[in-house]
Design a protein around this motif. Structure first.
Motif, mmCIF file in Angstrom:
data_model
loop_
_atom_site.group_PDB
_atom_site.id
_atom_site.type_symbol
_atom_site.label_atom_id
_atom_site.label_comp_id
_atom_site.label_asym_id
_atom_site.label_seq_id
_atom_site.Cartn_x
_atom_site.Cartn_y
_atom_site.Cartn_z
ATOM 1 N N GLY A 36 13.939 -5.542 -9.220
ATOM 2 C CA GLY A 36 14.865 -5.781 -8.401
ATOM 3 C C GLY A 36 14.219 -5.802 -6.900
ATOM 4 N N ASP A 37 14.472 -5.226 -6.055
ATOM 5 C CA ASP A 37 13.803 -5.399 -4.487
ATOM 6 C C ASP A 37 12.787 -4.180 -4.257
ATOM 7 N N ARG A 38 12.386 -3.493 -5.483
ATOM 8 C CA ARG A 38 11.589 -2.140 -5.302
ATOM 9 C C ARG A 38 10.301 -2.801 -5.897
ATOM 10 N N LEU A 39 9.168 -2.592 -4.939
ATOM 11 C CA LEU A 39 7.872 -2.460 -5.522
ATOM 12 C C LEU A 39 7.256 -1.352 -5.941
ATOM 13 N N GLU A 124 -6.490 10.875 -11.880
ATOM 14 C CA GLU A 124 -4.939 10.564 -11.396
ATOM 15 C C GLU A 124 -4.786 9.672 -10.343
ATOM 16 N N PRO A 125 -3.654 8.692 -10.716
ATOM 17 C CA PRO A 125 -3.209 7.617 -9.772
ATOM 18 C C PRO A 125 -2.645 8.165 -8.556
ATOM 19 N N GLU A 126 -2.432 7.600 -7.591
ATOM 20 C CA GLU A 126 -1.577 7.802 -6.587
ATOM 21 C C GLU A 126 -0.567 6.740 -6.509
ATOM 22 N N LEU A 127 0.583 7.033 -6.406
ATOM 23 C CA LEU A 127 1.826 6.285 -6.515
ATOM 24 C C LEU A 127 2.400 6.107 -5.175
ATOM 25 N N HIS A 128 2.989 4.518 -4.959
ATOM 26 C CA HIS A 128 3.363 4.035 -3.833
ATOM 27 C C HIS A 128 4.853 3.351 -4.121
ATOM 28 N N THR A 129 5.816 3.324 -3.329
ATOM 29 C CA THR A 129 6.959 2.540 -3.505
ATOM 30 C C THR A 129 7.444 1.782 -2.239
ATOM 31 N N LEU A 130 7.719 0.579 -2.336
ATOM 32 C CA LEU A 130 8.101 -0.327 -1.182
ATOM 33 C C LEU A 130 9.159 -1.079 -1.493
ATOM 34 N N ARG A 131 10.148 -1.070 -0.558
ATOM 35 C CA ARG A 131 11.291 -1.986 -0.631
ATOM 36 C C ARG A 131 11.126 -3.343 -0.028
#
Length: 262
Positions: A36-39, A124-131
Motif C-alpha cells: 500500500g502506502d507503507r515502505l 541482526e537487521p535494523e528495521l525501518h518503516t516509512l509512509r
C-alpha cells in the motif's frame, strides 16, 4: 564440542562448497517491501536506501535517507562498540589496527566473528518503516561503492537526470513499433481497432534500469569508485522527476556594454 564452538563464535553452516569455506564470504544486505502506502525496510551493514521527495514550493527533489549505515559513525553502533570495549581504527575498521571490517553488522564473515566475538559483528537487521506520500518520486538502494564516493544529494540528482534520458533500446523499439503500426490495415466498422482510441502511451524515458546502470557507470568513471557498485532504482511515478538545474559556475562581463552574461 558445543561448548568449544560457543567460545570460538559462529561457524559456517554445513554443506557449503570448499571454496566458500576457505574464502570466508560475507555481505551486507538490504531488503525493501512496499505494501500500500507503507515502505518496510531491513538492512544489515552499509547498504543505503534513499527516497527522493519533491519539495512543491521550490520544485526541487531532495534526498531522504531511510536507513542508517552500520559502522563506527552510526551513533548507536558506536555506543554499542564502546560499551564492549572494542577499538576502532582511524579509518573505521572495527577491531583496531588489525583491520577486520569497516561495518559493525554483516552476514557471514565467520572467521572475523570468531576472532572478535559474535556479539561485536552482528547479523541482526535494523528495521525501518516509512509512509509514502504523493511527493515521493522514487527510491534508490545503493552499496558502499556508491556512497563512499557520492553524497546523497548527488545520487538523487544523477538519478533524476538519468530518468529523464531516453535509453537507445527504448527509442529503437518505439520507432520499430511506430513503423509496424503505420503499415497495418484495419477493416472499417464500429468494432474496428481504428475506432477505439489508443491508450495513452507511457513516456520513453523514466526507465529505472537505465538510471541504475548509468549511476554505476557514473560512480566508476566520474567518481573513480573502485569498490563494489550496486544500484536498484524503483520509480513511483509514470513520468520522470524534474531535472535539477546545474550550478552556475562563473559569470563574465561583456567587454563593450558591461552587461553581465552567464
Amino acid at each position: 564440542q558445543q561448548q568449544q564452538q560457543q567460545q570460538d563464535g559462529p561457524s559456517p553452516p554445513p554443506g557449503l562448497p570448499p571454496e566458500f569455506e576457505a574464502g570466508d564470504p560475507g555481505s551486507t544486505a538490504l531488503v525493501v517491501t512496499i505494501v500500500g502506502d507503507r515502505l518496510f525496510c531491513a538492512n544489515v551493514g552499509d547498504c543505503r536506501l534513499l527516497v527522493a521527495e519533491l519539495d512543491p514550493t521550490t520544485n526541487t527533489v531532495i534526498p531522504r535517507r531511510v536507513t542508517c549505515d552500520h559502522n563506527s559513525q552510526h551513533p548507536g553502533e558506536a555506543a554499542r562498540l564502546a560499551a564492549l570495549s572494542v577499538s576502532v581504527s582511524e579509518d573505521g575498521y572495527v577491531g583496531g589496527q588489525e583491520g577486520w571490517l569497516q561495518v559493525s553488522r554483516s552476514i557471514g564473515d565467520f572467521s572475523v566473528k570468531r576472532a572478535l566475538g559474535e556479539e561485536i559483528i552482528l547479523s541482526e537487521p535494523e528495521l525501518h518503516t516509512l509512509r509514502l506520500t504523493e511527493n515521493m518520486l522514487f527510491a534508490v538502494a545503493v552499496s558502499d561503492g556508491i556512497t563512499n564516493k557520492l553524497s546523497d544529494e548527488t545520487i538523487v540528482n544523477q538519478v533524476c537526470r538519468f530518468l529523464s534520458e531516453v535509453p537507445p533500446a527504448r527509442k529503437e523499439a518505439a520507432a520499430a513499433a511506430a513503423a509496424a503500426a503505420a503499415v497495418e490495415v484495419y477493416p472499417e466498422g464500429p468494432d474496428s481497432p481504428s475506432s477505439v482510441p489508443p491508450p495513452r502511451p507511457l513516456p520513453l524515458n523514466n526507465d529505472p534500469h537505465h538510471a541504475a546502470s548509468q549511476l554505476v557507470q557514473y560512480a566508476i568513471n566520474a567518481a573513480d569508485s573502485d569498490d563494489n557498485c550496486a544500484v536498484v532504482v524503483v520509480s513511483f511515478k509514470d513520468t520522470p522527476p524534474p531535472v535539477p538545474r546545474r550550478p552556475r559556475l562563473f559569470q563574465r562581463k561583456a567587454a563593450t556594454t558591461g552587461q553581465t552574461t552567464i
